[in-house]
Motif scaffolding. Structure first.
Motif, PDB file in Angstrom:
ATOM      1  N   UNK A  93       0.810  -1.217   0.000  1.00 39.52           N
ATOM      2  CA  UNK A  93       0.000   0.000   0.000  1.00 39.52           C
ATOM      3  C   UNK A  93       0.841   1.264   0.000  1.00 39.52           C
ATOM      4  N   UNK A  94       1.903   1.251   0.789  1.00 39.13           N
ATOM      5  CA  UNK A  94       2.794   2.416   0.860  1.00 39.13           C
ATOM      6  C   UNK A  94       3.492   2.676  -0.464  1.00 39.13           C
ATOM      7  N   UNK A  95       4.040   1.634  -1.059  1.00 35.33           N
ATOM      8  CA  UNK A  95       4.801   1.814  -2.301  1.00 35.33           C
ATOM      9  C   UNK A  95       3.894   2.150  -3.476  1.00 35.33           C
ATOM     10  N   UNK A  96       2.669   1.646  -3.456  1.00 32.75           N
ATOM     11  CA  UNK A  96       1.702   2.030  -4.488  1.00 32.75           C
ATOM     12  C   UNK A  96       1.410   3.527  -4.405  1.00 32.75           C
ATOM     13  N   UNK A  97       1.192   4.028  -3.186  1.00 31.47           N
ATOM     14  CA  UNK A  97       0.973   5.459  -3.003  1.00 31.47           C
ATOM     15  C   UNK A  97       2.197   6.256  -3.450  1.00 31.47           C
ATOM     16  N   UNK A  98       3.372   5.796  -3.087  1.00 29.48           N
ATOM     17  CA  UNK A  98       4.590   6.532  -3.424  1.00 29.48           C
ATOM     18  C   UNK A  98       4.825   6.590  -4.931  1.00 29.48           C
ATOM     19  N   UNK A  99       4.570   5.486  -5.617  1.00 31.23           N
ATOM     20  CA  UNK A  99       4.752   5.483  -7.080  1.00 31.23           C
ATOM     21  C   UNK A  99       3.785   6.456  -7.740  1.00 31.23           C
ATOM     22  N   UNK A 148      10.330   1.049   4.053  1.00 27.82           N
ATOM     23  CA  UNK A 148      11.436   2.022   4.019  1.00 27.82           C
ATOM     24  C   UNK A 148      12.390   1.729   2.863  1.00 27.82           C
ATOM     25  N   UNK A 149      12.772   0.481   2.729  1.00 31.76           N
ATOM     26  CA  UNK A 149      13.718   0.104   1.683  1.00 31.76           C
ATOM     27  C   UNK A 149      13.152   0.390   0.299  1.00 31.76           C
ATOM     28  N   UNK A 150      11.868   0.077   0.113  1.00 31.93           N
ATOM     29  CA  UNK A 150      11.236   0.361  -1.170  1.00 31.93           C
ATOM     30  C   UNK A 150      11.176   1.846  -1.467  1.00 31.93           C
ATOM     31  N   UNK A 151      10.895   2.646  -0.450  1.00 27.61           N
ATOM     32  CA  UNK A 151      10.846   4.096  -0.631  1.00 27.61           C
ATOM     33  C   UNK A 151      12.221   4.666  -0.972  1.00 27.61           C
ATOM     34  N   UNK A 152      13.246   4.159  -0.309  1.00 32.20           N
ATOM     35  CA  UNK A 152      14.594   4.645  -0.589  1.00 32.20           C
ATOM     36  C   UNK A 152      15.032   4.291  -2.005  1.00 32.20           C
ATOM     37  N   UNK A 153      14.653   3.114  -2.468  1.00 34.60           N
ATOM     38  CA  UNK A 153      14.958   2.727  -3.852  1.00 34.60           C
ATOM     39  C   UNK A 153      14.226   3.632  -4.832  1.00 34.60           C
ATOM     40  N   UNK A 156      15.887   7.019  -5.036  1.00 35.59           N
ATOM     41  CA  UNK A 156      17.120   6.973  -5.827  1.00 35.59           C
ATOM     42  C   UNK A 156      16.821   6.929  -7.326  1.00 35.59           C
ATOM     43  N   UNK A 157      15.729   6.263  -7.695  1.00 36.11           N
ATOM     44  CA  UNK A 157      15.380   6.104  -9.105  1.00 36.11           C
ATOM     45  C   UNK A 157      14.712   7.340  -9.693  1.00 36.11           C
ATOM     46  N   UNK A 158      13.938   8.059  -8.870  1.00 41.66           N
ATOM     47  CA  UNK A 158      13.067   9.107  -9.408  1.00 41.66           C
ATOM     48  C   UNK A 158      13.429  10.523  -8.992  1.00 41.66           C
ATOM     49  N   UNK A 159      14.130  10.680  -7.885  1.00 41.22           N
ATOM     50  CA  UNK A 159      14.441  12.018  -7.399  1.00 41.22           C
ATOM     51  C   UNK A 159      13.428  12.576  -6.420  1.00 41.22           C
ATOM     52  N   UNK A 160      12.308  11.877  -6.190  1.00 42.61           N
ATOM     53  CA  UNK A 160      11.387  12.334  -5.154  1.00 42.61           C
ATOM     54  C   UNK A 160      12.076  12.199  -3.797  1.00 42.61           C
ATOM     55  N   UNK A 161      12.005  13.238  -2.989  1.00 49.25           N
ATOM     56  CA  UNK A 161      12.650  13.211  -1.679  1.00 49.25           C
ATOM     57  C   UNK A 161      11.834  12.371  -0.705  1.00 49.25           C
ATOM     58  N   UNK A 162      12.513  11.537   0.050  1.00 51.21           N
ATOM     59  CA  UNK A 162      11.863  10.695   1.049  1.00 51.21           C
ATOM     60  C   UNK A 162      12.447  11.019   2.423  1.00 51.21           C
ATOM     61  N   UNK A 163      11.573  11.198   3.392  1.00 47.97           N
ATOM     62  CA  UNK A 163      11.979  11.403   4.780  1.00 47.97           C
ATOM     63  C   UNK A 163      11.344  10.298   5.611  1.00 47.97           C
ATOM     64  N   UNK A 164      12.150   9.572   6.365  1.00 44.03           N
ATOM     65  CA  UNK A 164      11.669   8.463   7.183  1.00 44.03           C
ATOM     66  C   UNK A 164      11.823   8.833   8.658  1.00 44.03           C
ATOM     67  N   UNK A 165      10.730   8.693   9.412  1.00 46.22           N
ATOM     68  CA  UNK A 165      10.731   9.041  10.829  1.00 46.22           C
ATOM     69  C   UNK A 165      10.334   7.818  11.638  1.00 46.22           C
ATOM     70  N   UNK A 166      11.182   7.421  12.591  1.00 40.75           N
ATOM     71  CA  UNK A 166      10.927   6.248  13.423  1.00 40.75           C
ATOM     72  C   UNK A 166      10.697   6.670  14.875  1.00 40.75           C
ATOM     73  N   UNK A 167       9.455   6.809  15.288  1.00 41.73           N
ATOM     74  CA  UNK A 167       9.181   7.138  16.693  1.00 41.73           C
ATOM     75  C   UNK A 167       9.152   5.892  17.566  1.00 41.73           C
ATOM     76  N   UNK A 168       9.509   6.022  18.848  1.00 42.40           N
ATOM     77  CA  UNK A 168       9.243   4.967  19.832  1.00 42.40           C
ATOM     78  C   UNK A 168       7.801   5.121  20.316  1.00 42.40           C
ATOM     79  N   UNK A 169       7.484   4.678  21.519  1.00 39.27           N
ATOM     80  CA  UNK A 169       6.136   4.790  22.049  1.00 39.27           C
ATOM     81  C   UNK A 169       5.704   6.258  22.080  1.00 39.27           C
TER      82      UNK A 169
END
Length: 314
Positions: A93-99, A148-153, A156-169
């Motif tokens: 679902x995430x990668x479909x939205x990102x594409x 995350x890995x799919x978004x980073x790939x 790299x392929x398209x130039x769209x900027x990706x920001x990943x945020x990992x919160x704890x509780x």
């Protein structure tokens, strides 16, 4: 700035929507399951999130996507193949939205991930960093890492900027799960055998997380980075319970039972996993956020706790 937010009815997304919708700098669109589900000025109905979701209407003229929607972590998942179910939403679902975001000309994609990508525990005094090798231990964490890995790939392929945020509780008004359970126990002033726990846990107040996400919308240095986020004040389980009690105006009745005795007693009751969560450490290092973005948590733990229990913070 035209911004699309998914998960706008969730714990984090709802607060994000409320804050962004009040700021003139952002023209917010919320993706929702049904129209009228939020206070957002513009809503687009999205019935579900998977590999086949059509985001065309939602993505028109958007510059930024904040993807907060996910199949949430479930303690006792009863489906036959939990990893497959997590992947349908959190990865496919995430990668479909990102594409589709790339095709629509979206400039930046902010992904709300989880500290579970790093792992479940840290040795005390050795916090996780954003540069650590990921080591997820459950299906939810695995699905978040794969996304995350799919978004980073894709970045790299398209130039769209990706920001990943990992919160704890995350804790704050309306919090559920384990934190809500702790608040109930403290509120009843029940004696708890947790008065001698010397672990260290990183948490993040909802207000601090929302502030950090908003910082990442436009800060140029956030592009293509992974960030961990917390309050910057680590607490032991004992300190956490006392902080909740202070915020509630209650007495904290904590009995100093040695950790090994508590763990043994919990194992006899079949609660070893719960005991390990209460006794273990999980710390995150947010120095990268300060160094790269100049970001500091805007509210203290005390104010965050007061907000969580419904008291005014002044």
């Amino acid at each position: 700035m035209n911004t699309l937010l998914t998960g706008a009815t969730g714990f984090v997304g709802k607060c994000l929507a409320e804050v962004l919708d009040q700021q003139e700098a952002y023209l917010l669109t919320c993706a929702v399951r049904w129209i009228g589900g939020t206070q957002c000025g513009r809503e687009v109905e999205i019935s579900g999130i998977d590999a086949d979701t059509d985001w065309t209407t939602a993505l028109i003229d958007q510059q930024v996507v904040i993807h907060a929607a996910a199949r949430a972590h479930i303690m006792k998942d009863e489906v036959s193949d939990p990893l497959s179910e997590y992947r349908k939403v959190n990865v496919e679902g995430t990668l479909n939205l990102a594409r589709q975001a790339v095709e629509a000309g979206v400039r930046r994609f902010i992904y709300i991930s989880s500290i579970k990508v790093n792992g479940e525990w840290t040795p005390q005094g050795e916090p996780f960093t954003a540069e650590d090798t990921p080591a997820p231990e459950d299906h939810y964490g695995i699905s978040k890492l794969e996304a995350e890995q799919g978004l980073q790939e894709l970045a790299a392929e398209t130039g769209m900027e990706v920001v990943i945020i990992r919160p704890p509780l995350v804790y704050g008004p309306g919090v559920k799960g384990n934190f809500a359970s702790m608040m109930k126990l403290v509120g009843r002033e029940l004696p708890l055998p947790l008065g001698a726990v010397q672990n260290s846990r990183s948490l993040v107040a909802l207000d601090n997380l929302v502030d950090f996400v908003i910082t990442c919308i436009s800060h140029p240095a956030a592009a293509n980075q992974v960030f961990l986020v917390s309050d910057g004040e680590d607490l032991s389980t004992t300190e956490l319970l006392r902080a909740i009690a202070r915020a509630m105006g209650r007495r904290s009745r904590l009995i100093p039972v040695p950790a090994r005795v508590f763990l043994f007693g919990a194992s006899l009751l079949g609660k070893s996993a719960v005991a390990k969560r209460l006794l273990g450490s999980l710390q995150v290092d947010i120095s990268k956020n300060r160094d790269i973005l100049g970001w500091h948590p805007p509210i203290s733990v005390a104010k965050g706790m007061a907000r969580a229990v419904g008291h005014p913070v002044g």
